[in-house]
Scaffold this motif. Structure first.
Motif, short mmCIF file in Angstrom:
data_model
loop_
_atom_site.label_atom_id
_atom_site.label_comp_id
_atom_site.label_asym_id
_atom_site.label_seq_id
_atom_site.Cartn_x
_atom_site.Cartn_y
_atom_site.Cartn_z
N PHE A 151 0.84 -1.20 0.00
CA PHE A 151 0.00 0.00 0.00
C PHE A 151 0.88 1.26 0.00
O PHE A 151 0.62 2.20 -0.76
N LEU A 152 1.90 1.28 0.85
CA LEU A 152 2.80 2.43 0.88
C LEU A 152 3.51 2.62 -0.47
O LEU A 152 3.69 3.74 -0.94
N PHE A 198 4.10 6.02 -5.27
CA PHE A 198 4.58 5.66 -6.60
C PHE A 198 4.80 6.89 -7.48
O PHE A 198 5.80 6.98 -8.20
N PHE A 199 3.90 7.85 -7.45
CA PHE A 199 4.02 9.04 -8.27
C PHE A 199 4.26 10.30 -7.44
O PHE A 199 3.98 11.41 -7.90
N LEU A 200 4.73 10.14 -6.23
CA LEU A 200 5.06 11.30 -5.39
C LEU A 200 6.56 11.56 -5.46
O LEU A 200 7.35 10.67 -5.17
N TYR A 201 6.93 12.78 -5.84
CA TYR A 201 8.34 13.11 -6.01
C TYR A 201 8.84 14.05 -4.91
O TYR A 201 10.00 13.98 -4.52
N LYS A 202 7.98 14.95 -4.44
CA LYS A 202 8.40 15.93 -3.45
C LYS A 202 8.24 15.36 -2.04
O LYS A 202 7.24 14.72 -1.72
N LEU A 203 9.25 15.63 -1.21
CA LEU A 203 9.22 15.10 0.15
C LEU A 203 8.02 15.60 0.95
O LEU A 203 7.48 14.88 1.79
N LYS A 204 7.58 16.84 0.67
CA LYS A 204 6.45 17.37 1.43
C LYS A 204 5.17 16.59 1.10
O LYS A 204 4.33 16.35 1.97
N HIS A 205 5.03 16.18 -0.16
CA HIS A 205 3.86 15.38 -0.54
C HIS A 205 3.94 13.99 0.09
O HIS A 205 2.94 13.46 0.59
N ILE A 206 5.13 13.41 0.05
CA ILE A 206 5.32 12.09 0.67
C ILE A 206 5.02 12.18 2.16
O ILE A 206 4.34 11.32 2.73
N SER A 225 2.02 10.66 6.67
CA SER A 225 1.52 11.11 7.98
C SER A 225 0.04 10.78 8.13
O SER A 225 -0.40 10.34 9.20
N LEU A 226 -0.74 10.97 7.06
CA LEU A 226 -2.16 10.62 7.11
C LEU A 226 -2.34 9.12 7.37
O LEU A 226 -3.17 8.71 8.18
N PHE A 227 -1.53 8.32 6.69
CA PHE A 227 -1.59 6.87 6.90
C PHE A 227 -1.20 6.52 8.32
O PHE A 227 -1.85 5.67 8.97
N ALA A 228 -0.16 7.18 8.84
CA ALA A 228 0.31 6.90 10.21
C ALA A 228 -0.73 7.29 11.24
O ALA A 228 -0.98 6.55 12.20
N VAL A 229 -1.37 8.45 11.04
CA VAL A 229 -2.42 8.89 11.97
C VAL A 229 -3.57 7.89 11.97
O VAL A 229 -4.10 7.52 13.02
N GLY A 230 -3.95 7.44 10.77
CA GLY A 230 -5.05 6.49 10.65
C GLY A 230 -4.77 5.18 11.36
O GLY A 230 -5.55 4.76 12.24
N HIS A 231 -3.64 4.54 11.04
CA HIS A 231 -3.41 3.22 11.63
C HIS A 231 -3.02 3.30 13.10
O HIS A 231 -3.29 2.39 13.88
N SER A 232 -2.41 4.41 13.52
CA SER A 232 -2.06 4.56 14.94
C SER A 232 -3.32 4.71 15.78
O SER A 232 -3.43 4.13 16.87
N THR A 233 -4.29 5.49 15.27
CA THR A 233 -5.53 5.73 16.02
C THR A 233 -6.31 4.45 16.27
O THR A 233 -6.66 4.13 17.42
N LEU A 250 9.87 2.51 4.12
CA LEU A 250 9.69 3.63 3.20
C LEU A 250 11.02 4.11 2.64
O LEU A 250 11.12 4.43 1.45
N SER A 251 12.04 4.15 3.49
CA SER A 251 13.37 4.57 3.02
C SER A 251 13.90 3.63 1.94
O SER A 251 14.45 4.08 0.93
N THR A 252 13.73 2.33 2.16
CA THR A 252 14.17 1.35 1.16
C THR A 252 13.42 1.53 -0.15
O THR A 252 14.02 1.50 -1.24
N ILE A 253 12.10 1.73 -0.06
CA ILE A 253 11.29 1.93 -1.26
C ILE A 253 11.72 3.19 -2.00
O ILE A 253 11.86 3.19 -3.22
N LEU A 254 11.94 4.28 -1.26
CA LEU A 254 12.30 5.55 -1.89
C LEU A 254 13.65 5.46 -2.58
O LEU A 254 13.85 6.03 -3.66
#
Length: 244
Positions: free
Chosen positions: A78-79, A84-92, A97-105, A199-203
């Motif tokens: 999923f990550l 896959f099409f995100l290039y800028k670190l701010k977008h990533i 962060s949204l994914f982390a907030v969701g699964h952490s909650t 994520l680091s490995t994927i990037l």
């Protein structure tokens, strides 16, 4: 979807890759079928250790959280689709962060209030999240439905479901109530560490791939393969639900 619009290869180009794609799918499907039961499974050694200890155990739970995320190929798929099409670190950063907030909650609340969901159902939904992101990446929603779903909302919502997948399995640990909250927080920290490692490995891999000409030639195929992996996971889990 952020980034260069997806180019759908011509029929001739797709036919030229049919043999390779079939081999990749066969390999991936056999891998998923042989290991799907372990996507969120609790290793017997880890489960026995957790059941024997009590009190606050920060480091063991950080380790377990990191191990769970790094070995959870459905989370990683999923990550992979999300960035896959995100290039800028701010977008990533926003999407992760949204994914982390969701699964952490849902992970923390699910375990604290002892709310579990049938593991077959939740893992099937997680497989659906992989299918959704693959379809999103190839622009299927725009072509078929005529509009683009809000990818940020979808990432957050699927993050909730991924969190329930985590909480459902953590409940199987039968954790001692003594030190429950600190241990859960430590487990969540471990999950985030594992996510950052994955994520680091994927990037790094994506960074090299994006600099080659093959990226845009094979991006469509890669997402189709990922989508098929999601369908295999869904089918496996629904079959398990029926047979159980």
């Amino acid at each position: 979807m952020i980034g260069k619009p997806m180019h759908v290869p011509s029929l001739g180009a797709r036919q030229g890759r049919n043999v390779i794609l079939s081999l990749v799918l066969a390999l991936l499907s056999s891998l998923l079928i042989s290991s799907a039961a372990y996507a969120h499974a609790v290793a017997e050694g880890d489960k026995g250790y957790i059941q024997e200890i009590s009190g606050i155990n920060i480091l063991p739970f950080i380790y377990l959280g990191a191990k769970h995320m790094v070995t959870g190929y459905d989370h990683i798929l999923f990550l992979f689709g999300v960035i896959f099409f995100l290039y800028k670190l701010k977008h990533i950063g926003i999407y992760v962060s949204l994914f982390a907030v969701g699964h952490s909650t849902t992970m923390l609340l699910g375990v604290y209030f002892n709310v579990g969901i049938n593991s077959y159902i939740i893992d099937a939904i997680i497989g659906l999240s992989v299918v959704y992101k693959s379809l999103d990446n190839i622009g299927a929603f725009q072509r078929i439905l005529g509009f683009q779903p809000n990818t940020k909302v979808a990432t957050l919502v699927f993050g909730f479901f991924h969190g329930f997948g985590l909480s459902t399995k953590i409940i199987e640990y039968d954790i001692s109530p003594d030190g429950l909250v600190p241990n859960l927080l430590a487990f969540n920290v471990g999950v985030e560490i594992g996510q950052l490692l994955a994520l680091s490995t994927i990037l790094i891999a994506m960074g090299y791939w994006r600099r080659t000409r093959s990226f845009w030639r094979h991006a469509y195929t890669a997402n189709v393969v990922m989508m098929c992996a999601g369908f295999v996971l869904i089918g496996y889990q629904l079959t398990g639900l029926v047979l159980s």
